[in-house]
Design an enzyme around this catalytic site. Sequence first.
Site, PDB file in Angstrom:
ATOM      1  N   CYS A 230       0.882  -1.176   0.000  1.00 35.11           N
ATOM      2  CA  CYS A 230       0.000   0.000   0.000  1.00 35.11           C
ATOM      3  C   CYS A 230       0.917   1.222   0.000  1.00 35.11           C
ATOM      4  O   CYS A 230       1.823   1.295  -0.833  1.00 35.11           O
ATOM      5  CB  CYS A 230      -0.961  -0.048   1.186  1.00 35.11           C
ATOM      6  SG  CYS A 230      -0.137  -0.186   2.799  1.00 35.11           S
ATOM      7  N   HIS A 233       2.889  -0.236   3.905  1.00 39.82           N
ATOM      8  CA  HIS A 233       2.693  -1.616   4.363  1.00 39.82           C
ATOM      9  C   HIS A 233       1.974  -1.658   5.718  1.00 39.82           C
ATOM     10  O   HIS A 233       2.359  -2.383   6.627  1.00 39.82           O
ATOM     11  CB  HIS A 233       4.012  -2.387   4.434  1.00 39.82           C
ATOM     12  CG  HIS A 233       3.826  -3.867   4.622  1.00 39.82           C
ATOM     13  ND1 HIS A 233       2.768  -4.578   4.094  1.00 39.82           N
ATOM     14  CD2 HIS A 233       4.570  -4.787   5.316  1.00 39.82           C
ATOM     15  CE1 HIS A 233       2.864  -5.842   4.443  1.00 39.82           C
ATOM     16  NE2 HIS A 233       3.938  -6.001   5.184  1.00 39.82           N
ATOM     17  N   HIS A 234       0.917  -0.853   5.784  1.00 38.88           N
ATOM     18  CA  HIS A 234      -0.018  -0.912   6.909  1.00 38.88           C
ATOM     19  C   HIS A 234      -1.314  -1.548   6.399  1.00 38.88           C
ATOM     20  O   HIS A 234      -1.683  -2.636   6.841  1.00 38.88           O
ATOM     21  CB  HIS A 234      -0.241   0.504   7.472  1.00 38.88           C
ATOM     22  CG  HIS A 234      -1.551   0.688   8.180  1.00 38.88           C
ATOM     23  ND1 HIS A 234      -2.278   1.850   8.146  1.00 38.88           N
ATOM     24  CD2 HIS A 234      -2.272  -0.175   8.926  1.00 38.88           C
ATOM     25  CE1 HIS A 234      -3.378   1.703   8.836  1.00 38.88           C
ATOM     26  NE2 HIS A 234      -3.404   0.489   9.323  1.00 38.88           N
ATOM     27  N   SER A 236      -1.686  -3.002   3.686  1.00 38.90           N
ATOM     28  CA  SER A 236      -1.309  -4.298   3.104  1.00 38.90           C
ATOM     29  C   SER A 236      -0.853  -5.297   4.165  1.00 38.90           C
ATOM     30  O   SER A 236      -0.595  -6.458   3.839  1.00 38.90           O
ATOM     31  CB  SER A 236      -0.239  -4.126   2.027  1.00 38.90           C
ATOM     32  OG  SER A 236       0.901  -3.456   2.510  1.00 38.90           O
TER      33      SER A 236
HETATM   34  O1  LIG Z   1      -1.067   2.853   3.099  1.00 40.85           O
HETATM   35  S1  LIG Z   1      -0.855   2.931   4.545  1.00 40.85           S
HETATM   36  O2  LIG Z   1      -1.983   2.394   5.267  1.00 40.85           O
HETATM   37  O3  LIG Z   1       0.382   2.297   4.912  1.00 40.85           O
HETATM   38  S2  LIG Z   1      -0.689   4.800   4.979  1.00 40.85           S
END
Ligand SMILES: O=S(=O)([O-])[S-]
Length: 271
Positions: A230, A233-234, A236
């Site tokens: 993403c 990588h949170h 995702s």
């Molecule tokens: O895309 S995110 O959720 O890592 S900010």
Amino acid sequence: MSAFSDLPLVIEPADLADRLDAPELILVDLTSAQRYAEGHLPGARFVDPRQTQKGQSPAPGLLPDKAQLEALFGALGHRPEAVYVVYDDEGGGWAGRFIWLLDVIGHPHYHYLNGGLHAWLAEQRPLSQARPESVGGPVALELHDEPTATRDYIESRLGAADLAIWDARTPAEYRGEKALAARAGHMPGAINFEWTAAMDPQRALRIREDIAERLQALGISADKEIITHCQTHHRSGFTYLLAKALGYPRVKGYAGSWGEWGNLPDTPIQQ
Ligand SMILES: O=S(=O)([O-])[S-]
């Protein structure tokens, strides 16, 4: 034998409620300091989601330093026989990222509480405000590369017939209409399936029951190597967890994510 041995990766509140006293359990809350203080699952230890990321621009999602991870897992009481159950209050982003971290440290015993705090509360299960003591100092860890895709690895695999890049961002980010980096768009061939589309709001943000068919129809399938990302990588973290929960054998998270890819001058990008 562990009380959790017969359970799948994704478990329900009733499964956990029956095992809250199991000595091998390390229950990890990845909500927020405020939410944790208001009440958390009995026995849960709080991990600030920021502790799971390196936190440095332009790619804050990269892996924290080894010493940081050794301190984090030491405080949780990490030990080889531990069984982790992780949850958050957003449908699985931070919890999934923590599962990716467990893969990075080579620890195989973990479960995701389906729907997290929302599912627990929807069943009127009890919360606690008691804070378990921090267990101890740093533990020695060995870090593994396999769960993680790097920029170089992705570039070496672009175009491969057995690769599916799962972009968990919004369609606007994917199409390049919303820019959160110097360059906007997506990786060549990436498939966009936004993380929240895999959650069921009617079932307390549990994973949608038809998710396997939906992903298969998009080409995010078990016969492929899955690389998911993403912005940091949170989000995702959840899609990483989901692919693993579906039994996909080859799954990697791109920790650098768009924060890295979109801020490099020469990475290939489509819009
Ligand atoms: O895309 S995110 O959720 O890592 S900010």
